[in-house]
Design an enzyme around this catalytic site. Structure first.
Site, mmCIF file in Angstrom:
data_model
loop_
_atom_site.group_PDB
_atom_site.id
_atom_site.type_symbol
_atom_site.label_atom_id
_atom_site.label_comp_id
_atom_site.label_asym_id
_atom_site.label_seq_id
_atom_site.Cartn_x
_atom_site.Cartn_y
_atom_site.Cartn_z
ATOM 1 N N LYS A 231 -55.044 83.045 38.022
ATOM 2 C CA LYS A 231 -56.519 82.992 37.232
ATOM 3 C C LYS A 231 -57.666 84.119 38.161
ATOM 4 C CE LYS A 231 -55.820 79.643 33.807
ATOM 5 N NZ LYS A 231 -56.371 79.177 33.087
ATOM 6 N N LYS B 17 -43.947 81.884 33.257
ATOM 7 C CA LYS B 17 -43.954 81.238 31.366
ATOM 8 C C LYS B 17 -43.948 81.549 30.147
ATOM 9 C CE LYS B 17 -47.483 79.303 32.536
ATOM 10 N NZ LYS B 17 -48.884 77.994 32.575
ATOM 11 N N LYS C 6 -50.484 81.133 26.811
ATOM 12 C CA LYS C 6 -51.248 81.653 25.227
ATOM 13 C C LYS C 6 -51.668 83.009 26.033
ATOM 14 C CE LYS C 6 -53.074 77.407 25.799
ATOM 15 N NZ LYS C 6 -54.124 75.502 26.157
HETATM 16 P P1 TYM Z 1 -53.135 73.932 28.862
HETATM 17 O O1 TYM Z 1 -54.099 73.626 28.435
HETATM 18 O O2 TYM Z 1 -52.585 74.825 29.944
HETATM 19 O O3 TYM Z 1 -51.876 73.502 28.907
HETATM 20 C C1 TYM Z 1 -51.807 72.093 28.024
HETATM 21 C C2 TYM Z 1 -50.278 71.426 28.410
HETATM 22 O O4 TYM Z 1 -48.837 72.375 27.922
HETATM 23 C C3 TYM Z 1 -47.917 72.536 28.893
HETATM 24 N N1 TYM Z 1 -47.879 74.350 29.224
HETATM 25 C C4 TYM Z 1 -46.325 74.173 29.856
HETATM 26 N N2 TYM Z 1 -44.952 73.571 29.418
HETATM 27 C C5 TYM Z 1 -44.175 74.359 29.412
HETATM 28 N N3 TYM Z 1 -43.943 75.250 28.898
HETATM 29 C C6 TYM Z 1 -44.655 76.019 29.035
HETATM 30 N N4 TYM Z 1 -44.443 77.385 29.241
HETATM 31 C C7 TYM Z 1 -46.007 75.321 29.543
HETATM 32 N N5 TYM Z 1 -47.679 75.919 28.757
HETATM 33 C C8 TYM Z 1 -48.619 75.031 29.210
HETATM 34 C C9 TYM Z 1 -49.817 72.191 30.490
HETATM 35 O O5 TYM Z 1 -48.792 71.727 31.613
HETATM 36 C C10 TYM Z 1 -50.128 71.152 29.628
HETATM 37 O O6 TYM Z 1 -49.369 69.688 29.846
HETATM 38 N N6 TYM Z 1 -55.170 72.088 33.363
HETATM 39 C C11 TYM Z 1 -54.400 71.463 31.850
HETATM 40 C C12 TYM Z 1 -55.303 70.764 31.203
HETATM 41 C C13 TYM Z 1 -55.569 69.547 31.025
HETATM 42 C C14 TYM Z 1 -54.939 67.710 32.267
HETATM 43 C C15 TYM Z 1 -56.204 67.287 32.458
HETATM 44 C C16 TYM Z 1 -54.334 67.590 31.274
HETATM 45 C C17 TYM Z 1 -57.475 69.826 32.021
HETATM 46 N N7 TYM Z 1 -57.252 67.705 32.696
HETATM 47 C C18 TYM Z 1 -55.852 65.722 32.418
HETATM 48 C C19 TYM Z 1 -54.109 66.829 32.498
HETATM 49 C C20 TYM Z 1 -54.721 65.627 32.499
HETATM 50 C C21 TYM Z 1 -54.462 72.648 31.514
HETATM 51 O O7 TYM Z 1 -54.967 73.474 31.788
HETATM 52 O O8 TYM Z 1 -53.488 73.223 30.024
#
Ligand code: TYM
Length: 344
Positions: free
Chosen positions: A121, A205, A208
Site C-alpha cells: 500500500k 487478488k 476494491k
Molecule cells: P478488507 O476491508 O480489505 O476486506 C474485508 C474482508 O474481505 C476479505 N477479502 C477477500 N477474500 C477473498 N478474496 C479476495 N479477493 C478478498 N479481498 C478481500 C478480506 O480478507 C477481509 O476478510 N484489515 C482488514 C479489516 C480489519 C479486520 C480487523 C479484519 C480491520 N480489523 C479485525 C478482521 C479482524 C481489511 O482491510 O479487510
C-alpha cells in the site's frame, strides 16, 4: 509463540471490513458469507465497519459516513441479524484506540516491518505514508483482542495480520505477567472462497482498488452487469474446462472461476470439475453467471431497500455500539490495571 497458560474464557468471533470502495465477490466469499454461516452455527459474533482503518490512506471525508452505512447494509443484507450478532462501527467503541496505543508499545518495529500489506500500500514512497498505515496491524490486533475474540473469519490476505495479533497477545500476557489473559486468536480462512482472484488476471487478488471495473463483481452490480463480466472473464487458450482438479495447475484464471463456482454453490472444486470437466466455457460461464446472479441479486435488492430508508441500519448500529461497548469496557479496565495506569 504459544502460551504457557492457555486462555480459558468464552469463545467468540470478531471480524471487520473497511468502508472503502465497493464490496466485491471476494469480500463476500472470503468474509461476509462466512460471518453468516458462523452466525447460523450459533457462534457469538461481533462484526465491525472499520472506519479507523479507512483513514490510514487518503480518503473522502464527506463520503465516509455513507460508505460506513453501505458496509453495514451489506452485512445485514447478507443475513447478519443485529439481534443475534453485534454489528457496529469501530470508532463508536473508544476502547479500540486505547488498546491500540497500548499495543503500539508492545509490538516491535521489526514485526511491523515484515508486513507485506504496508509494502504494497505504501508503494515506492513509504516515507510519505501515514504512521497510521504502518501501525495498521496493531489496531487490527486491538480490534480483535479488546473483545478477547478467539476466532477471526477473514480472507487469506489477512493471514499475516492475524499472526501479528497472536504475537501481540502472547507478548502482552508475558510482559505484564498475566498468563492466559488474551487468547491467541485463530484465523478462519479455509474454503474455496479464501482467495478470489481478479477476473482479468488469475494471479492478482480481486480488489476494491483495481482500476479495471471488469476485474471484479461488485455486490451492487445488476444482473446484466454480473453476466457480462463473467462472460468476458479471462480464460486461456489451453482448451475446454479441465477434466481433473490437477489439470487446473498452470491455469490460474480457470482455477479461479472453478473456485468461485464451488464457493457460491457450497461445494468443492472436485464436484465442479465432475460436473463441467471437458465441457466448453460456453456452457460453464453461463452456468456460473446464473449461480452468481441467484446468489447476489437478493443481497443487492435487500441492500438497496435498507439504504433507501437508513433508519433501520442506524438503529442496528446504535444497538451494536452499546453491545460492543458492554463487552469491551470490563476488558479494557483489566488492561488498564495490568499495565499499571492510574485508577480514578
Ligand atoms: P478488507 O476491508 O480489505 O476486506 C474485508 C474482508 O474481505 C476479505 N477479502 C477477500 N477474500 C477473498 N478474496 C479476495 N479477493 C478478498 N479481498 C478481500 C478480506 O480478507 C477481509 O476478510 N484489515 C482488514 C479489516 C480489519 C479486520 C480487523 C479484519 C480491520 N480489523 C479485525 C478482521 C479482524 C481489511 O482491510 O479487510
Amino acid at each position: 509463540m504459544s502460551e504457557q497458560t492457555p486462555y480459558s474464557g468464552p469463545q467468540r468471533i470478531l471480524s471487520g471490513i473497511q468502508p472503502t470502495g465497493n464490496l466485491h465477490l471476494g469480500n463476500y466469499l472470503g468474509a461476509l458469507k462466512k460471518f453468516v454461516d458462523l452466525q447460523s452455527a450459533g457462534w457469538e459474533g461481533l462484526y465491525c465497519v472499520v472506519d479507523l482503518h479507512a483513514i490510514t490512506m487518503p480518503y473522502d471525508v464527506p463520503a465516509l459516513k455513507d460508505q460506513t452505512r453501505q458496509i453495514a447494509a451489506a452485512m445485514m443484507a447478507c443475513g447478519l441479524d443485529p439481534d443475534e450478532s453485534t454489528i457496529f462501527v469501530q470508532s463508536s467503541v473508544r476502547a479500540h484506540t486505547e488498546l491500540a496505543w497500548i499495543f503500539n508499545c508492545v509490538a516491535r518495529m521489526g514485526w511491523l516491518e515484515k508486513m507485506t500489506q504496508f509494502k504494497d500500500k505504501s508503494g515506492k514512497d513509504a516515507e510519505r505514508s501515514s504512521v497510521g498505515l504502518f501501525a495498521y496491524p496493531v489496531l487490527q490486533a486491538a480490534d480483535i483482542l479488546v473483545y478477547k475474540a478467539t476466532h477471526v473469519p477473514v480472507g487469506e490476505d489477512q493471514k499475516q495480520h492475524l499472526e501479528l495479533s497472536r504475537q501481540v497477545a502472547a507478548r502482552f500476557n508475558q510482559q505484564f505477567g498475566v498468563p492466559g489473559f488474551f487468547p491467541e486468536p485463530q484465523p478462519l480462512i479455509e474454503g474455496p472462497g479464501a482467495r478470489i482472484m481478479s477476473l482479468k488476471d488469475g494471479t492478482k487478488k480481486m480488489s476494491k482498488s483495481d482500476p479495471a471495473e471488469t476485474s471484479r463483481i461488485n455486490l451492487i452490480d445488476d444482473e446484466a452487469t454480473i453476466a457480462k463480466k463473467i462472460k468476458k472473464a479471462k480464460t486461456d487458450t489451453l482448451g475446454d474446462m479441465p477434466e481433473t482438479v490437477e489439470a487446473m495447475e498452470g491455469r490460474p484464471e480457470v482455477a479461479n472461476l472453478v473456485g468461485i463456482y464451488a464457493a457460491l454453490a457450497g461445494t468443492s472444486n472436485e464436484a465442479v470439475i465432475e460436473e463441467f470437466g471437458g465441457k466448453g466455457f460456453g456452457t460453464f460461464k453461463p452456468a456460473l453467471a446464473d449461480l452468481a446472479v441467484a446468489h447476489l441479486s437478493p443481497i443487492t435488492t435487500e441492500m438497496r431497500r435498507l439504504l433507501d430508508d437508513p433508519a433501520e441500519i442506524d438503529r442496528a448500529l446504535a444497538k451494536g455500539a452499546e453491545k460492543a461497548n458492554a463487552v469491551a469496557e470490563p476488558i479494557i479496565e483489566d488492561v488498564r490495571k495490568a499495565v499499571g495506569f492510574w485508577q480514578v
